[in-house]
Structures are given as structure tokens and as C-alpha cells.
Write a protein that holds these residues in place. Structure first.
Motif, PDB file in Angstrom:
ATOM      1  N   ASP A 136       3.153   9.908 -36.604  1.00 24.69           N
ATOM      2  CA  ASP A 136       3.364  11.040 -35.701  1.00 24.69           C
ATOM      3  C   ASP A 136       2.056  11.566 -35.142  1.00 24.69           C
ATOM      4  O   ASP A 136       1.996  11.983 -33.983  1.00 24.69           O
ATOM      5  CB  ASP A 136       4.078  12.186 -36.447  1.00 24.69           C
ATOM      6  N   PHE A 137       1.006  11.554 -35.979  1.00 21.36           N
ATOM      7  CA  PHE A 137      -0.220  12.248 -35.602  1.00 21.36           C
ATOM      8  C   PHE A 137      -1.423  11.549 -36.217  1.00 21.36           C
ATOM      9  O   PHE A 137      -1.392  11.146 -37.380  1.00 21.36           O
ATOM     10  CB  PHE A 137      -0.150  13.695 -36.088  1.00 21.36           C
ATOM     11  N   ALA A 138      -2.483  11.408 -35.414  1.00 18.23           N
ATOM     12  CA  ALA A 138      -3.735  10.815 -35.892  1.00 18.23           C
ATOM     13  C   ALA A 138      -4.892  11.760 -35.593  1.00 18.23           C
ATOM     14  O   ALA A 138      -4.974  12.328 -34.498  1.00 18.23           O
ATOM     15  CB  ALA A 138      -3.980   9.463 -35.233  1.00 18.23           C
ATOM     16  N   ILE A 139      -5.769  11.927 -36.558  1.00 20.46           N
ATOM     17  CA  ILE A 139      -6.998  12.694 -36.394  1.00 20.46           C
ATOM     18  C   ILE A 139      -8.151  11.706 -36.382  1.00 20.46           C
ATOM     19  O   ILE A 139      -8.319  10.922 -37.320  1.00 20.46           O
ATOM     20  CB  ILE A 139      -7.180  13.699 -37.550  1.00 20.46           C
ATOM     21  N   ILE A 140      -8.950  11.734 -35.318  1.00 16.54           N
ATOM     22  CA  ILE A 140     -10.074  10.805 -35.192  1.00 16.54           C
ATOM     23  C   ILE A 140     -11.361  11.603 -35.079  1.00 16.54           C
ATOM     24  O   ILE A 140     -11.566  12.349 -34.112  1.00 16.54           O
ATOM     25  CB  ILE A 140      -9.901   9.888 -33.960  1.00 16.54           C
ATOM     26  N   ASN A 141     -12.213  11.478 -36.071  1.00 17.72           N
ATOM     27  CA  ASN A 141     -13.503  12.165 -36.071  1.00 17.72           C
ATOM     28  C   ASN A 141     -14.440  11.402 -37.004  1.00 17.72           C
ATOM     29  O   ASN A 141     -14.129  11.215 -38.180  1.00 17.72           O
ATOM     30  CB  ASN A 141     -13.364  13.608 -36.550  1.00 17.72           C
ATOM     31  N   ARG A 142     -15.555  10.960 -36.478  1.00 18.81           N
ATOM     32  CA  ARG A 142     -16.472  10.155 -37.285  1.00 18.81           C
ATOM     33  C   ARG A 142     -16.950  10.898 -38.534  1.00 18.81           C
ATOM     34  O   ARG A 142     -16.990  10.349 -39.625  1.00 18.81           O
ATOM     35  CB  ARG A 142     -17.685   9.738 -36.433  1.00 18.81           C
ATOM     36  N   GLU A 186      -4.067  17.768 -44.309  1.00 21.01           N
ATOM     37  CA  GLU A 186      -3.170  18.016 -45.439  1.00 21.01           C
ATOM     38  C   GLU A 186      -2.004  18.905 -45.026  1.00 21.01           C
ATOM     39  O   GLU A 186      -0.856  18.658 -45.417  1.00 21.01           O
ATOM     40  CB  GLU A 186      -3.958  18.670 -46.580  1.00 21.01           C
ATOM     41  N   ARG A 187      -2.291  19.934 -44.238  1.00 18.85           N
ATOM     42  CA  ARG A 187      -1.227  20.837 -43.812  1.00 18.85           C
ATOM     43  C   ARG A 187      -0.267  20.137 -42.848  1.00 18.85           C
ATOM     44  O   ARG A 187       0.953  20.308 -42.935  1.00 18.85           O
ATOM     45  CB  ARG A 187      -1.835  22.085 -43.151  1.00 18.85           C
ATOM     46  N   THR A 188      -0.827  19.343 -41.937  1.00 20.34           N
ATOM     47  CA  THR A 188       0.000  18.630 -40.963  1.00 20.34           C
ATOM     48  C   THR A 188       0.904  17.605 -41.647  1.00 20.34           C
ATOM     49  O   THR A 188       2.040  17.372 -41.226  1.00 20.34           O
ATOM     50  CB  THR A 188      -0.895  17.925 -39.928  1.00 20.34           C
TER      51      THR A 188
END
Length: 404
Positions: A20-26, A44-46
Motif C-alpha cells: 500500500d505504501f513505501a517510504i524511500i529515504n536514504r 510503524e504507525r502506518t
């Protein structure tokens, strides 16, 4: 070995499982304890309501740290091996960025997330491949501009004009196709609108800081200055070193403490070896940095004027929680100077050796009036908390405008 572990991670997922959702941050927890911690809590909350994954670079063994601290429950991590740090040469960092970009492409094609959060870490290329993926797979993305590139990079090292125009065009394309943009200041928002022509809404969210509570309050506050953060190319470190040397050479009695890495770390170490009133603590934890800042009356906030149009110093929020008065070294019309003065956090001095030495001397003999400055900062501390930051991200990405 790290590559084999990564392949095992990939093979453990169902081939057609869509996230559903991806977080991309080096940059990520635990190496980056402020924004990294905030993004970890956000993930964690998502994960409580969405199938969530994180794509990041790994410097210290993310999986072992998550297991040790009981973190990341419900979140799938796709760590890419980090080959460089902020002190590495520019060419090495470019190669490392290209490798991470390819990793992001592979993870996106494997997980096929419906919504993506991507920040300018690293800038331009990774957000560009996220945009291309979202166009191909009918997904959406939110673009968080912690810095505006390539302009911010061009302040550090002037780029080839053709390359600069190409990168600027590519980043403008990413801005125009985003569902929403997030940035830090009104000045940065104006730059984004002026050069991209985007019609996407732009949310303003200040970066957070971690409060370690009153338990870290120093029993003795030294008369002097602390600097905790990246001693990089945008922080006017050569100017600061020259001013400190001249001030101490004239018999100045204030102390200076530095912590953090960066390209000028060795120069700060050399300064400390020459002058007993200067101490360099190296790279320290966020808790140690908070303790150090609390132990000095003033915090140093030097920044190149031009870059304030495209970025905002991350250490500023930490100084708020430390209780230290802020000495901003920049032009009076910059967003940093206006933030310091409007919130009554400290004073602003122009970026010149003579001006800095004169200010150090005035502070030492008590000629700087600080009685009108805000010592409690309760409202600002609430606005800069991790909880507020995460809530604002949730609102900006999934719902409405953030809380100001």
C-alpha cells in the motif's frame, strides 16, 4: 554477505504481493536519530492500517538493531548497503547514489506500492525514478523537499551549466507530477513555485527534534558556544575557525565545543589541538549532543545565505530543545535569521570574521542584552516535537493540510 541477505529478503516475498505504501529515504534510524527516528515511528504507525515498506541505506545492520530494540513491527525493510558517509568525496557519493537509485528501482518493481513517500535524500535521481514508476503503475507519490536541488548542491560545488539545467528540469518534472509537495519554509515554497510551475499543493512541515527531558539538563552551563551537527560545506566552518582563532589570540575567555562529522572535521580537530578552550568531541549520539548543547550558554548556527533559499539547517530544532541561545551567522534577510528573531531565540550576526570576533567579545563582557529572549519556548517545542511531525506527515500524505 549483505547482498545474499538482501536476496533472501526479496525471495521471501510473494512475487505478486503489492504494498500500500513505501517510504524511500536514504538516511534512517539508528544512524540518523532525529529524522530517522521520526520516519521509523511514521512507518510503524502506518503499518497498523497499511502494508508498508521502507527503502533505505544501511550502515550499521538495520535488522539487528530493529530486533535488539523491538522496533519496526509490521514494516518490511529493504536496506541497501551504504558505501559512503557525509565526509566522503563527491565522486564517491555520486556513485553511491547511483547504486541506491538502482536499488530503489528494483524494490519498486518488486513491491509495486500504490503510494510512495520520497524525500530529497538523495535528490533528483531517486525522486525521478519514483515518478517514472508511478506513471507506469498508476501509483501516486508525495515529494518531500528537505532541500531544493540542484540549486543547493550548486552552492557547494558549481555544476556544469548543461548538467545543472538538465537536473533542474528533471526535478521540476518530479514536482509537477507529485500528488503533493512538502517543504520547510515559505522561502523554499516560493522557490519551488517560481521554478517548477507546479499546481500541486505544498505543505509546510518543520523538521522535528528529540527532547531528552530535564534529566539531561546540565548542572553547570559554561559561558561559551556549542556546535553539534554536520561540519559541511554550507556551514561557514572556515570562517568560524578563523574568527575563533583571532578571538582567542586576543585573549578571549569563552569556550567552544564541537561535535559531529563532515568535511571540515579535521580542521576543527586541529583547532582544538592548538587551543585548550576549544574541544572537539567527534561524532556523538543524539543524546550526547543534547547534553552538550545544554551545557553551553550559546549554540552556533552558521549557514551560507544563498542556501537558505533552498534548505534550512537541521540543527536549529535541536537548539530549541537545548535551551541554548542561538547565534545565527548569516544575513539578516534570510529565513534562518527571521526564524531566530521572530521566535526570540537569539541574535543574528553578519558572516564576517571581524563581526564575529566583535560579537564574541561583546558576549564575553555582557554587552549583549538577552533579557527579551524566550527561555521557555514551550509553544515552539510543541510544534517541533516528533509526535507533531508524524501527525503532520500523516495529514499531508493521507488527508489534509498539516497542523501549523
Amino acid at each position: 554477505m549483505w547482498f545474499g541477505k538482501s536476496i533472501d529478503i526479496f525471495m521471501s516475498r510473494s512475487l505478486f504481493s503489492r504494498y500500500d505504501f513505501a517510504i524511500i529515504n536514504r538516511s534512517f534510524w539508528p544512524v540518523h536519530p532525529v529524522l530517522g527516528e521520526a520516519l521509523l515511528q511514521f512507518a510503524e504507525r502506518t503499518a497498523g492500517s497499511k502494508k508498508t515498506c521502507v527503502v533505505m541505506q544501511d550502515q550499521v545492520g538495520i535488522r539487528e538493531n530493529l530486533k535488539e530494540h523491538g522496533r519496526g513491527k509490521g514494516v518490511t525493510f529493504f536496506p541497501c548497503k551504504a558505501w559512503t558517509t557525509s565526509a566522503s568525496g563527491i565522486l564517491k557519493r555520486i556513485v553511491d547514489t547511483a547504486f541506491f537509485m538502482l536499488w530503489v528501482v528494483g524494490v519498486l518493481l518488486w513491491t509495486r506500492p500504490r503510494k510512495v513517500y520520497v524525500a530529497t535524500d538523495p535528490p533528483v535521481l531517486v525522486p525521478l525514478v519514483v515518478m517514472i514508476y508511478c506513471k507506469m503503475f498508476r501509483a501516486s507519490y508525495v515529494y518531500h523537499l528537505q532541500d531544493i536541488h540542484p540549486e543547493a548542491a550548486n552552492v557547494v560545488v558549481p555544476l556544469n551549466p548543461v548538467l545543472f539545467r538538465c537536473l533542474r528540469w528533471a526535478d521540476g518534472l518530479v514536482m509537477r507530477n507529485a500528488t503533493k509537495l512538502i517543504t520547510l519554509t515559505e522561502e523554499m515554497k516560493s522557490e519551488i513555485l517560481a521554478r517548477s510551475g507546479t499546481v500541486a499543493s505544498i505543505a509546510l512541515i518543520s523538521n522535528p527534534a528529540i527532547s531528552f527531558g530535564e534529566a539531561l539538563r546540565a548542572t553547570e552551563v559554561k559561558e561559551g558556544f556549542s556546535f553539534c551537527g554536520n561540519a559541511g560545506r554550507l556551514q561557514r566552518i572556515p570562517l568560524l575557525i578563523e574568527a575563533i582563532q583571532r578571538y582567542l589570540g586576543r585573549g578571549g575567555g569563552l569556550k567552544f565545543a564541537f561535535a559531529g562529522g563532515g568535511v571540515y572535521a579535521a580542521d576543527i580537530q586541529a583547532l582544538a589541538e592548538r587551543h585548550p578552550q576549544v574541544h572537539y568531541h567527534g561524532i556523538v549520539s543524539a543524546e550526547e549532543a543534547a547534553r552538550l548543547n545544554r551545557g553551553y550558554r550559546w549554540g552556533l548556527l552558521p549557514i551560507e545565505d544563498e542556501v537558505t533559499r533552498y534548505a534550512f539547517p537541521s540543527k536549529s530544532s535541536s537548539y530549541v530543545f537545548s535551551g541554548a541561545l542561538i547565534l545565527a551567522i548569516c544575513g539578516e534577510q534570510t529565513s534562518v535569521a527571521q526564524w531566530v528573531t521572530s521566535n526570540r531565540l537569539g541574535i543574528v550576526v553578519k558572516a564576517g570574521v571581524g563581526e564575529l570576533v566583535n560579537t564574541f567579545q561583546k558576549i564575553e563582557i555582557g554587552e549583549i542584552d538577552t533579557s527579551g529572549l524566550d527561555s521557555s519556548r514551550n509553544d515552539l517545542k510543541s510544534a517541533l516535537s516528533i509526535d507533531r511531525y508524524i501527525k503532520n506527515l500523516e495529514l499531508a500524505i493521507f488527508e489534509e493540510s498539516p497542523i501549523r
